[in-house]
Design a protein around this motif. Structure first.
Motif, PDB file in Angstrom:
ATOM      1  N   MET A  17       0.843  -1.208   0.000  1.00 19.76           N
ATOM      2  CA  MET A  17       0.000   0.000   0.000  1.00 19.76           C
ATOM      3  C   MET A  17       0.878   1.257   0.000  1.00 19.76           C
ATOM      4  O   MET A  17       0.655   2.188  -0.781  1.00 19.76           O
ATOM      5  CB  MET A  17      -0.902   0.016   1.239  1.00 19.76           C
ATOM      6  CG  MET A  17      -1.749   1.271   1.357  1.00 19.76           C
ATOM      7  SD  MET A  17      -2.342   1.583   3.040  1.00 19.76           S
ATOM      8  CE  MET A  17      -0.891   2.291   3.814  1.00 19.76           C
ATOM      9  N   LEU A  18       1.889   1.272   0.867  1.00 18.52           N
ATOM     10  CA  LEU A  18       2.763   2.452   0.952  1.00 18.52           C
ATOM     11  C   LEU A  18       3.503   2.655  -0.364  1.00 18.52           C
ATOM     12  O   LEU A  18       3.582   3.763  -0.891  1.00 18.52           O
ATOM     13  CB  LEU A  18       3.763   2.288   2.102  1.00 18.52           C
ATOM     14  CG  LEU A  18       3.171   2.272   3.514  1.00 18.52           C
ATOM     15  CD1 LEU A  18       4.226   1.862   4.536  1.00 18.52           C
ATOM     16  CD2 LEU A  18       2.600   3.648   3.877  1.00 18.52           C
ATOM     17  N   ASP A  19       4.039   1.554  -0.899  1.00 17.09           N
ATOM     18  CA  ASP A  19       4.825   1.666  -2.129  1.00 17.09           C
ATOM     19  C   ASP A  19       3.975   2.118  -3.315  1.00 17.09           C
ATOM     20  O   ASP A  19       4.442   2.853  -4.174  1.00 17.09           O
ATOM     21  CB  ASP A  19       5.482   0.314  -2.471  1.00 17.09           C
ATOM     22  CG  ASP A  19       6.671   0.022  -1.563  1.00 17.09           C
ATOM     23  OD1 ASP A  19       7.187   0.975  -0.940  1.00 17.09           O
ATOM     24  OD2 ASP A  19       7.067  -1.159  -1.471  1.00 17.09           O
ATOM     25  N   ARG A  20       2.740   1.668  -3.353  1.00 20.63           N
ATOM     26  CA  ARG A  20       1.944   1.925  -4.556  1.00 20.63           C
ATOM     27  C   ARG A  20       0.972   3.091  -4.447  1.00 20.63           C
ATOM     28  O   ARG A  20       0.472   3.554  -5.467  1.00 20.63           O
ATOM     29  CB  ARG A  20       1.200   0.653  -4.959  1.00 20.63           C
ATOM     30  CG  ARG A  20       2.213  -0.453  -5.284  1.00 20.63           C
ATOM     31  CD  ARG A  20       1.685  -1.538  -6.113  1.00 20.63           C
ATOM     32  NE  ARG A  20       1.018  -1.090  -7.328  1.00 20.63           N
ATOM     33  CZ  ARG A  20       0.336  -1.910  -8.127  1.00 20.63           C
ATOM     34  NH1 ARG A  20       0.257  -3.187  -7.819  1.00 20.63           N
ATOM     35  NH2 ARG A  20      -0.247  -1.446  -9.197  1.00 20.63           N
ATOM     36  N   THR A  21       0.693   3.559  -3.230  1.00 20.88           N
ATOM     37  CA  THR A  21      -0.265   4.671  -3.137  1.00 20.88           C
ATOM     38  C   THR A  21       0.349   5.921  -2.506  1.00 20.88           C
ATOM     39  O   THR A  21      -0.378   6.831  -2.093  1.00 20.88           O
ATOM     40  CB  THR A  21      -1.548   4.267  -2.367  1.00 20.88           C
ATOM     41  OG1 THR A  21      -1.201   3.993  -1.000  1.00 20.88           O
ATOM     42  CG2 THR A  21      -2.207   3.040  -2.973  1.00 20.88           C
ATOM     43  N   SER A  22       1.671   5.956  -2.431  1.00 16.88           N
ATOM     44  CA  SER A  22       2.311   7.189  -1.980  1.00 16.88           C
ATOM     45  C   SER A  22       2.643   7.973  -3.240  1.00 16.88           C
ATOM     46  O   SER A  22       3.490   7.562  -4.020  1.00 16.88           O
ATOM     47  CB  SER A  22       3.581   6.867  -1.185  1.00 16.88           C
ATOM     48  OG  SER A  22       3.931   7.974  -0.392  1.00 16.88           O
ATOM     49  N   THR A  23       1.919   9.050  -3.463  1.00 16.85           N
ATOM     50  CA  THR A  23       2.076   9.794  -4.711  1.00 16.85           C
ATOM     51  C   THR A  23       2.436  11.247  -4.404  1.00 16.85           C
ATOM     52  O   THR A  23       2.413  11.658  -3.244  1.00 16.85           O
ATOM     53  CB  THR A  23       0.753   9.777  -5.507  1.00 16.85           C
ATOM     54  OG1 THR A  23      -0.275  10.385  -4.699  1.00 16.85           O
ATOM     55  CG2 THR A  23       0.338   8.347  -5.876  1.00 16.85           C
ATOM     56  N   GLU A  24       2.731  11.984  -5.446  1.00 11.94           N
ATOM     57  CA  GLU A  24       3.097  13.389  -5.282  1.00 11.94           C
ATOM     58  C   GLU A  24       1.967  14.167  -4.597  1.00 11.94           C
ATOM     59  O   GLU A  24       2.220  14.948  -3.684  1.00 11.94           O
ATOM     60  CB  GLU A  24       3.384  13.967  -6.677  1.00 11.94           C
ATOM     61  CG  GLU A  24       4.366  15.095  -6.726  1.00 11.94           C
ATOM     62  CD  GLU A  24       5.624  14.889  -5.910  1.00 11.94           C
ATOM     63  OE1 GLU A  24       5.912  15.791  -5.095  1.00 11.94           O
ATOM     64  OE2 GLU A  24       6.308  13.847  -6.051  1.00 11.94           O
ATOM     65  N   VAL A  25       0.724  13.929  -5.021  1.00 12.15           N
ATOM     66  CA  VAL A  25      -0.390  14.706  -4.442  1.00 12.15           C
ATOM     67  C   VAL A  25      -0.907  14.116  -3.134  1.00 12.15           C
ATOM     68  O   VAL A  25      -1.621  14.790  -2.390  1.00 12.15           O
ATOM     69  CB  VAL A  25      -1.590  14.856  -5.418  1.00 12.15           C
ATOM     70  CG1 VAL A  25      -1.220  15.742  -6.580  1.00 12.15           C
ATOM     71  CG2 VAL A  25      -2.117  13.517  -5.862  1.00 12.15           C
ATOM     72  N   ALA A  26      -0.560  12.860  -2.860  1.00  9.13           N
ATOM     73  CA  ALA A  26      -1.040  12.235  -1.621  1.00  9.13           C
ATOM     74  C   ALA A  26       0.035  11.293  -1.070  1.00  9.13           C
ATOM     75  O   ALA A  26      -0.131  10.076  -1.077  1.00  9.13           O
ATOM     76  CB  ALA A  26      -2.346  11.484  -1.882  1.00  9.13           C
ATOM     77  N   PRO A  27       1.133  11.888  -0.586  1.00  9.61           N
ATOM     78  CA  PRO A  27       2.204  11.036  -0.052  1.00  9.61           C
ATOM     79  C   PRO A  27       1.828  10.432   1.299  1.00  9.61           C
ATOM     80  O   PRO A  27       1.020  11.001   2.027  1.00  9.61           O
ATOM     81  CB  PRO A  27       3.377  12.019   0.122  1.00  9.61           C
ATOM     82  CG  PRO A  27       2.742  13.362   0.275  1.00  9.61           C
ATOM     83  CD  PRO A  27       1.426  13.325  -0.469  1.00  9.61           C
ATOM     84  N   TRP A  28       2.413   9.304   1.601  1.00  6.02           N
ATOM     85  CA  TRP A  28       2.248   8.721   2.935  1.00  6.02           C
ATOM     86  C   TRP A  28       3.348   9.218   3.854  1.00  6.02           C
ATOM     87  O   TRP A  28       4.514   9.315   3.449  1.00  6.02           O
ATOM     88  CB  TRP A  28       2.344   7.187   2.880  1.00  6.02           C
ATOM     89  CG  TRP A  28       1.061   6.521   2.527  1.00  6.02           C
ATOM     90  CD1 TRP A  28       0.768   5.895   1.357  1.00  6.02           C
ATOM     91  CD2 TRP A  28      -0.106   6.397   3.361  1.00  6.02           C
ATOM     92  NE1 TRP A  28      -0.515   5.398   1.397  1.00  6.02           N
ATOM     93  CE2 TRP A  28      -1.071   5.689   2.612  1.00  6.02           C
ATOM     94  CE3 TRP A  28      -0.434   6.817   4.644  1.00  6.02           C
ATOM     95  CZ2 TRP A  28      -2.332   5.394   3.112  1.00  6.02           C
ATOM     96  CZ3 TRP A  28      -1.698   6.527   5.147  1.00  6.02           C
ATOM     97  CH2 TRP A  28      -2.624   5.819   4.391  1.00  6.02           C
ATOM     98  N   TYR A  29       2.976   9.498   5.090  1.00  9.81           N
ATOM     99  CA  TYR A  29       3.945   9.757   6.151  1.00  9.81           C
ATOM    100  C   TYR A  29       3.858   8.578   7.111  1.00  9.81           C
ATOM    101  O   TYR A  29       2.766   8.246   7.593  1.00  9.81           O
ATOM    102  CB  TYR A  29       3.625  11.080   6.868  1.00  9.81           C
ATOM    103  CG  TYR A  29       3.733  12.251   5.924  1.00  9.81           C
ATOM    104  CD1 TYR A  29       4.978  12.750   5.555  1.00  9.81           C
ATOM    105  CD2 TYR A  29       2.606  12.816   5.340  1.00  9.81           C
ATOM    106  CE1 TYR A  29       5.105  13.799   4.654  1.00  9.81           C
ATOM    107  CE2 TYR A  29       2.709  13.859   4.441  1.00  9.81           C
ATOM    108  CZ  TYR A  29       3.966  14.344   4.103  1.00  9.81           C
ATOM    109  OH  TYR A  29       4.076  15.371   3.197  1.00  9.81           O
ATOM    110  N   VAL A  30       4.980   7.942   7.346  1.00  9.17           N
ATOM    111  CA  VAL A  30       5.005   6.741   8.187  1.00  9.17           C
ATOM    112  C   VAL A  30       5.548   7.118   9.567  1.00  9.17           C
ATOM    113  O   VAL A  30       6.696   7.573   9.688  1.00  9.17           O
ATOM    114  CB  VAL A  30       5.852   5.644   7.512  1.00  9.17           C
ATOM    115  CG1 VAL A  30       6.128   4.503   8.482  1.00  9.17           C
ATOM    116  CG2 VAL A  30       5.109   5.125   6.287  1.00  9.17           C
ATOM    117  N   VAL A  31       4.705   6.938  10.566  1.00  9.11           N
ATOM    118  CA  VAL A  31       5.038   7.403  11.920  1.00  9.11           C
ATOM    119  C   VAL A  31       5.226   6.215  12.865  1.00  9.11           C
ATOM    120  O   VAL A  31       4.271   5.470  13.122  1.00  9.11           O
ATOM    121  CB  VAL A  31       3.905   8.323  12.453  1.00  9.11           C
ATOM    122  CG1 VAL A  31       4.186   8.758  13.880  1.00  9.11           C
ATOM    123  CG2 VAL A  31       3.717   9.531  11.547  1.00  9.11           C
TER     124      VAL A  31
END
Ligand code: ATP
Length: 286
Positions: free
Chosen positions: A228-242
Motif C-alpha cells: 500500500m505504501l509503495d503503490r499509493t504514496s504519490t506526489e499529491v497524496a504522499p504517505w507519512y510513516v510514523v
C-alpha cells in the motif's frame, strides 16, 4: 538556557517521515523519533506551543470556506488496532474548533454501503470547502483488510491501487489537501496495549476479540501495508510513516504534519465585504 522546542526538529517532520518507495517496512524502528532530537517533555512543550497556531490556521481555513474559498484539508489515519489513531484524533485534531472538523471512521461496510462501489461512502465523507476532514481508517482498507482476509479475489483488489491513486488525484484537484499518516506499533507494544484493555474495566469497551485474529496475521498485514505504501504514496497524496510506540512522538509528528499542511495553504483572513466605517457609525447610532 533551555533550547526552544521547535529547534529540536533536526529534520522537518514532513521530510523525516515521508515514505520512500521500496523502504523495508519490516525494518522500521517503532520506538524511534525520526527528525526529533528532543525528549518527551520537549515534545509536549512544543505541542502546547503549536496548539494556538493550529487553532488559528484552522479558523482561517474555516473563514476561507465561509467566504467562497474552495480549499480544505483531509487527514487520513491508517493503522492497525491500538496503533493510536483515536489518540491522534483526541489530542491533535482536538486542538482545533470541532465545528470545523468533519470526522469519519470507516468500519466494516454496512448493507447500504455494500450496494455501492467502495469509494461511494468515501466520496460522501470528503470535507466540504473550509473543513478539516479526518478519516479514521479509509479507502485504503480495500487493499489491507480486504486483501488479508481474502474478501475479494486477488485480481480484483490488485486493481484498487490504480483506482485509489486516480481517486486521490481527483480529490486533490478539487482543492482538498491530502495528508496521509500511517501509524505503526511493534507487535510487543500492540500486545501490551491489548493486555491493558483486558485488565482495565474502563478499557473493556475498546476490546474486540477479532483484534486477536488480526494479530495472528501480522505478517500478511505487514506485506499489505508495505505494498500500500509503495503503490499509493504519490506526489499529491504522499504517505507519512510514523513510528508510534511512543505516543507522545506520534502525536507531535501528526501535529507537525497537520500544522505544516495548513500553513502551506497560506490563507489570510478574508477581507470585510462591507464598509467598515459605515458599519461602525451605524453601530454607534444604534
Ligand atoms: P478501530 O479498530 O479502527 O479502532 P473500531 O474498533 O471502533 O475501530 P470500527 O471502526 O467499527 O472498529 O471498524 C474497524 C474495522 O472495520 C476494522 O477491523 C477494519 O478492518 C474493518 N474495515 C474497514 N474497512 C473495511 C472494508 N472496506 N471491508 C471490510 N472491513 C473493513
Amino acid at each position: 538556557m533551555a533550547k526552544k522546542p521547535d529547534t529540536l526538529w533536526e529534520t522537518p517532520a514532513d521530510e523525516a517521515l515521508r515514505w520512500e518507495r521500496g523502504t523495508d517496512l519490516a525494518a522500521l524502528d517503532h520506538a524511534a523519533t525520526p527528525g526529533w532530537a528532543g525528549k518527551k517533555g520537549d515534545g509536549e512543550r512544543l505541542m502546547a506551543e503549536r496548539a494556538p497556531e493550529l487553532a488559528d490556521l484552522q479558523e482561517r481555513l474555516f473563514a476561507h470556506g465561509r467566504t467562497g474559498g474552495d480549499r480544505s484539508v483531509l487527514l487520513v489515519l491508517q493503522g492497525m488496532d491500538t496503533a493510536g489513531k483515536g489518540g491522534i484524533v483526541r489530542h491533535v485534531v482536538g486542538l482545533v474548533d470541532p465545528q470545523g472538523v468533519m470526522h469519519r471512521g470507516f468500519g466494516v461496510p454496512t448493507p447500504e454501503e455494500r450496494e455501492h462501489g467502495y469509494l461511494w461512502r468515501v466520496r460522501n465523507a470528503l470535507p466540504r470547502p473550509g473543513y478539516l476532514g479526518v478519516f479514521d481508517r479509509s479507502h485504503h482498507e480495500q487493499v489491507l483488510v480486504v486483501r488479508v482476509e481474502g474478501l475479494e479475489p486477488e485480481d480484483t483488489w490488485r486493481q484498487h491501487y490504480d483506482e485509489l491513486n486516480e481517486f486521490e488525484a481527483e480529490v486533490a484537484a478539487s482543492g482538498i489537501l491530502i495528508v496521509k499518516v500511517a501509524l505503526f506499533v511493534s507487535a510487543d507494544e500492540q500486545k501490551e496495549r491489548l493486555a491493558e484493555r483486558l485488565d482495565r474495566p474502563d478499557k473493556y469497551w475498546k476490546y474486540d476479540p477479532s483484534d486477536i485474529d488480526a494479530r495472528t496475521r501480522l505478517p500478511e498485514y505487514l506485506a499489505a501495508y508495505q505494498e500500500m505504501l509503495d503503490r499509493t504514496s504519490t506526489e499529491v497524496a504522499p504517505w507519512y510513516v510514523v513510528p508510534a510506540n511512543r505516543k507522545w512522538y506520534a502525536r507531535l509528528a501528526a501535529t507537525e504534519l497537520l500544522t505544516g499542511a495548513l500553513r502551506s495553504l497560506d490563507l489570510g483572513w478574508p477581507p470585510a465585504t462591507f464598509d467598515i466605517e459605515a458599519e461602525k457609525a451605524r453601530l454607534a447610532a444604534s
